[in-house]
Enzyme design. Structure first.
Site, short mmCIF file in Angstrom:
data_model
loop_
_atom_site.label_atom_id
_atom_site.label_comp_id
_atom_site.label_asym_id
_atom_site.label_seq_id
_atom_site.Cartn_x
_atom_site.Cartn_y
_atom_site.Cartn_z
N SER A 172 17.59 26.94 43.36
CA SER A 172 17.28 28.23 43.97
C SER A 172 17.88 29.40 43.21
O SER A 172 19.03 29.36 42.76
CB SER A 172 17.82 28.24 45.40
OG SER A 172 17.53 29.47 46.01
N LYS A 197 22.35 23.07 52.11
CA LYS A 197 22.99 23.26 50.80
C LYS A 197 24.46 23.63 51.00
O LYS A 197 24.78 24.68 51.55
CB LYS A 197 22.26 24.34 50.01
CG LYS A 197 22.83 24.52 48.61
CD LYS A 197 21.89 25.29 47.73
CE LYS A 197 22.45 25.47 46.34
NZ LYS A 197 21.54 26.23 45.48
N LEU A 214 21.26 37.50 47.02
CA LEU A 214 20.08 37.06 47.76
C LEU A 214 18.99 38.13 47.86
O LEU A 214 18.34 38.28 48.89
CB LEU A 214 20.48 36.55 49.15
CG LEU A 214 21.47 35.38 49.14
CD1 LEU A 214 21.86 34.98 50.55
CD2 LEU A 214 20.90 34.16 48.41
N GLY A 218 16.28 32.28 47.73
CA GLY A 218 16.51 32.39 49.17
C GLY A 218 15.58 33.42 49.81
O GLY A 218 15.39 34.51 49.27
N THR A 232 27.44 27.82 44.11
CA THR A 232 28.40 28.31 43.11
C THR A 232 29.83 28.36 43.65
O THR A 232 30.05 28.46 44.86
CB THR A 232 27.99 29.72 42.65
OG1 THR A 232 27.80 30.52 43.81
CG2 THR A 232 26.73 29.68 41.82
N GLY A 266 25.54 22.68 36.65
CA GLY A 266 25.81 22.50 35.22
C GLY A 266 24.89 21.57 34.48
O GLY A 266 25.19 21.18 33.36
N ILE A 283 26.09 21.29 44.46
CA ILE A 283 26.80 22.36 45.12
C ILE A 283 26.16 23.73 44.84
O ILE A 283 25.38 23.87 43.89
CB ILE A 283 28.29 22.42 44.63
CG1 ILE A 283 28.37 22.57 43.12
CG2 ILE A 283 29.08 21.27 45.15
CD1 ILE A 283 29.77 22.78 42.57
N ASN A 332 27.62 35.24 38.97
CA ASN A 332 26.58 36.15 39.47
C ASN A 332 26.90 36.59 40.88
O ASN A 332 27.50 35.85 41.66
CB ASN A 332 25.19 35.50 39.39
CG ASN A 332 24.77 34.82 40.70
OD1 ASN A 332 24.30 35.47 41.63
ND2 ASN A 332 25.00 33.51 40.77
N CYS A 361 26.23 30.73 50.20
CA CYS A 361 26.22 31.75 49.16
C CYS A 361 27.50 32.57 49.22
O CYS A 361 27.82 33.14 50.26
CB CYS A 361 25.03 32.68 49.32
SG CYS A 361 24.95 33.87 47.97
C1 LIG Z 1 21.32 34.05 39.41
C2 LIG Z 1 21.51 32.99 40.45
C3 LIG Z 1 20.94 33.16 41.72
C4 LIG Z 1 21.11 32.18 42.71
N1 LIG Z 1 20.51 32.35 43.93
C5 LIG Z 1 20.61 31.36 44.87
C6 LIG Z 1 19.93 31.48 46.13
O1 LIG Z 1 19.18 32.42 46.39
N2 LIG Z 1 20.11 30.48 47.04
C7 LIG Z 1 20.90 29.37 46.78
O2 LIG Z 1 21.01 28.49 47.64
N3 LIG Z 1 21.53 29.23 45.58
C8 LIG Z 1 21.40 30.20 44.63
N4 LIG Z 1 22.04 30.05 43.42
C9 LIG Z 1 22.85 28.83 43.16
C10 LIG Z 1 22.08 27.79 42.35
O3 LIG Z 1 20.91 27.37 43.03
C11 LIG Z 1 22.96 26.57 42.02
O4 LIG Z 1 23.39 25.97 43.22
C12 LIG Z 1 24.19 26.94 41.19
O5 LIG Z 1 23.86 27.94 40.24
C13 LIG Z 1 24.80 25.73 40.47
O6 LIG Z 1 23.88 25.14 39.57
P1 LIG Z 1 23.85 25.47 37.98
O7 LIG Z 1 25.23 25.27 37.45
O8 LIG Z 1 22.82 24.51 37.42
O9 LIG Z 1 23.41 26.91 37.87
C14 LIG Z 1 21.87 31.01 42.41
C15 LIG Z 1 22.44 30.85 41.13
C16 LIG Z 1 22.25 31.81 40.16
C17 LIG Z 1 22.85 31.58 38.79
#
Ligand SMILES: Cc1cc2nc3c(=O)[nH]c(=O)nc-3n(C[C@H](O)[C@H](O)[C@H](O)COP(=O)(O)O)c2cc1C
Length: 308
Positions: free
Chosen positions: A28, A170, A79, A52, A198, A250, A196, A75, A135
């Site tokens: 997401s 989540k 949302l 989201g 962030t 990651g 997870i 970041n 979030c």
């Molecule tokens: C720019 C950005 C926007 C995100 N927006 C959402 C969101 O709207 N809803 C959500 O559940 N997670 C959101 N996330 C979290 C990601 O879906 C993911 O859980 C998190 O980045 C860890 O994965 P990664 O290391 O592969 O990025 C966002 C992450 C990033 C980097």
């Protein structure tokens, strides 16, 4: 790798009753159809998880909203989205017309916010709902829901009455005991868990001495969080053997996706890697398909909805 070349998927997975062509989805907030849709055929991903969606349009946080590091980013987008009514007439029908398996990520500031979105999505074409209770970038709701088992349980029990769609909760890593939170979500009616979101973090501009992002703190994602996220997935899998789990954090290669499957995940989602290279989710899916060829025992379990 040419991610547009035709490919016959050899290794599917099943997550809460939904059959994915392969075990890799987009995470997401890191996929948007207009920005990413031309880079690969979205119908060929295991699943497309959307940004989201909230009851009304949200502007998100002020800029600057991101800070990059060598193996991570922070970041605080907050949302930002055009609201559920727009989503229902725009992105969702377009994704479904293209043949995508769609996970709609649900955002809220209050129980009522989440309920309004879930009610509107209950009869929609979305294949699964992912409830974002984690979030770190919104002042009310968001992570505060996902860190308190009592508040989380109340919310999920209520949402359960509003939809028959598979409901993924989540989880936030910003807690003392992830297993306690996972149990609260499952006991309240979650069909699957994704983890997870962030981790809380920040960066400071050494020329001004001030935080780089306007929100001061934000959420850390990218390769730096991979070992942490992997351990969260493994701990929840050890504690709850049967709940479907989507591993996130990651992932930028098929090998890393495979580690999540060995940690007990049924599927994974690729996030920040897609902001560096928009084709990353499809590349990871194809690399994993090849890696699973030589792991028939794991592949057979996934195809039956089981895990390692
Ligand atoms: C720019 C950005 C926007 C995100 N927006 C959402 C969101 O709207 N809803 C959500 O559940 N997670 C959101 N996330 C979290 C990601 O879906 C993911 O859980 C998190 O980045 C860890 O994965 P990664 O290391 O592969 O990025 C966002 C992450 C990033 C980097």
């Amino acid at each position: 790798m040419n991610v547009l070349a035709p490919h016959e998927w050899r290794h599917k997975t099943i997550v809460a009753g939904t059959e994915w062509k392969n075990p890799v989805g987009t995470a997401s907030g890191t996929f948007q159809l207009d920005a990413c849709g031309d880079y690969y055929d979205v119908s060929q991903m295991g699943a497309i998880c959307t940004k989201g969606v909230s009851p009304v349009p949200w502007e998100g946080n002020p800029s600057p909203r991101t800070a990059e590091g060598p193996s991570s980013m922070v970041n605080a987008v907050g949302l930002q989205n055009p609201g559920v009514d727009h989503y229902l007439v725009d992105e969702l029908p377009r994704l479904k017309k293209l043949g995508a398996m769609v996970i709609t990520n649900v955002a809220g500031h209050s129980d009522e916010d989440y309920a309004q979105v879930v009610e509107k999505l209950a009869d929609s074409e979305a294949d699964m709902l992912e409830i974002n209770v984690s979030c770190p970038n919104v002042s009310h709701g968001g992570m505060s829901v996902g860190t308190d088992p009592v508040v989380l349980s109340r919310l999920i029990k209520h949402l359960r009455t509003l939809t028959d769609k598979p409901m993924i909760v989540k989880l936030s890593p910003n807690v003392t005991d992830i297993v306690q939170i996972a149990h609260a979500a499952v006991d309240a009616g979650a069909d699957a868990l994704s983890l997870i979101n962030t981790l809380v973090g920040m960066r400071i501009d050494i020329n001004t001495g001030k935080p780089i992002i306007a929100n001061r703190t934000g959420g850390v994602s990218g390769p730096a969080i991979f070992p942490i996220a992997l351990s969260f997935v493994w701990r929840v899998r050890q504690a709850i053997p049967d709940i479907p789990i989507i591993g996130i954090g990651g992932i930028d290669s098929g090998e890393k996706a495979l580690e999540y499957l060995y940690a007990g995940a049924n599927a994974v989602e690729v996030g920040a890697a897609a902001l560096v290279d928009p084709t990353a989710p499809m590349r990871v899916a194809r690399e994993l398909d090849e890696l699973l060829d030589s792991r028939p025992e794991l592949a057979a379990k996934l195809a039956k909805g089981q895990t390692w």
